[in-house]
Design an enzyme around this catalytic site. Sequence first.
Site, PDB file in Angstrom:
ATOM      1  CG  ASP A   1      -1.899   1.140   1.233  1.00  0.00           C
ATOM      2  OD1 ASP A   1      -2.038   1.805   0.189  1.00  0.00           O
ATOM      3  OD2 ASP A   1      -2.538   1.369   2.273  1.00  0.00           O
TER       4      ASP A   1
ATOM      5  CG  ASP B   1      -3.704   4.311  -3.088  1.00  0.00           C
ATOM      6  OD1 ASP B   1      -2.869   3.540  -2.586  1.00  0.00           O
ATOM      7  OD2 ASP B   1      -4.850   4.473  -2.612  1.00  0.00           O
TER       8      ASP B   1
END
Length: 503
Positions: free
Chosen positions: A109, A354
């Site tokens: 992440d 992201d």
Amino acid sequence: MRRRLCLLVVLLVSTLHQLQCHALLLPLTNTLSSLRQTNDTAAVHHLVRSSSLRSAARHRRHRTQHRGGLPPRRSHRQLSLPLAAGSDYTLSLSVGPPSSATPVSLFLDTGSDLVWFPCAPFTCMLCEGKPTPANSSGPPLPPPADSRRVPCASPLCSAAHSSAPPADLCAAAGCALDDIETGSCAAPPSSSSCPPLYYAYGDGSLVAHLRRGRVALAASVAVRNFTFACAHTALGEPVGVAGFGRGPLSLPAQLSPSLSGRFSYCLVSHSFRADKLIRPSPLILGRSLDDDDAAGLGASADNGFVYTPLLHNPKHPYFYSVALEAVSVGGTRIRARRELGYVDRAGNGGMVVDSGTTFTMLPNETYAAVAEEFARAMAAARFERADSAEAQTGLTPCYYYTASDRAASRAVPPLALHFRGNATVALPRRNYFMEFKSEEGTDVGCLMLMNGGDASGDDGGGPAGTLGNFQQQGFEVVYDVEAGRVGFARRRCTDLWDTLSHR
């Protein structure tokens, strides 16, 4: 003499070999590969639908962190956790002393800056039916034997708790933030250890202790005093997260300088079909931008990177924020809403790159203009709208479309993203318009971009847009923290894995 690209080769049987070391190659596994029979109509449709819901929820959480007058929360306090496989990529680490090291699988992440995983005793509520990575090591084990709690006075304890609403701290720790920052929470009845961390996010939460111990990325590459969080209670998430954001607690930040300044990944294109994931997606820590020739990649126009500068975000410095200036649909260049091009003092604006969000989110005005121009081009090519598919997936516009029809494929307008620094990223058609079966069994194709809502701040501020991992497929994306930029280069990611893993 130019520094040669050096790699830690991870073979499919998990045997590790190290060459002359400047960079590290690790495999990323898409959670889609852990599912069975994902290629049937119902499974693919479910994955598309759940991924669109998850993308919207994660972007909405990023943008609502100022709501209610509370101080802004750090990104790792609002982890967007997976609702279904096909959205996330995992990597494996091992924790504990070499004689009894335990492997753990974590979600990669880039939108958070903390590494955490379950530790026994571990209670996970609402986790029934949650998919776990194929390489998961099984039930959580006790905290690593060689690990110890991080002291309350440590700057890392303060970093982990900073910007959290006091109510959150009191609920789990009973220790005020002021005490943590001054180190005065060592007085009885508190211990000298960092209080438990309470993470709250849109659809769940977790409680964890900050610890320090040995974490290995490979048999011969380990960090003895790595700071991580041991989670003992979670809601909705049985796995863990490897934060790759820009904060001091992130995985890259805790590596040696030769590995922490740059990293890249290349996500293998899958279109939600597990049979396309025959090789892992390469993650390269310590990626040298001068080593393309050494890796046999070349520096041609097809393989060269285009770079866009990172924007400074005073409120969310862990985000990789960039400026999106325009989107091209066919021959029409659509100017992006101004909030996508800068970040203000409150941390609002910009586009976040992201790895944890599936579909790219654009603010309402920009998305509407892109979708309208795309629909105009598709109508001119006589494609028929598939309204039922739009209602079922949350994606729009959708059309009746068969990818095997070459004439139809050529009629789909090209789409490109234009970032600051003259960085144009022309997306492959499968990255923005994917064919799949509707619930009725008809062939449809949908625009795989989504409406991220109003960028003016009515929903709390935060990033104006998100560049999701679906649109990053088939590109090597390099996060060059040292130079303050993000780069994109078209790659055949399976070939890149083969090339690097055999050097």
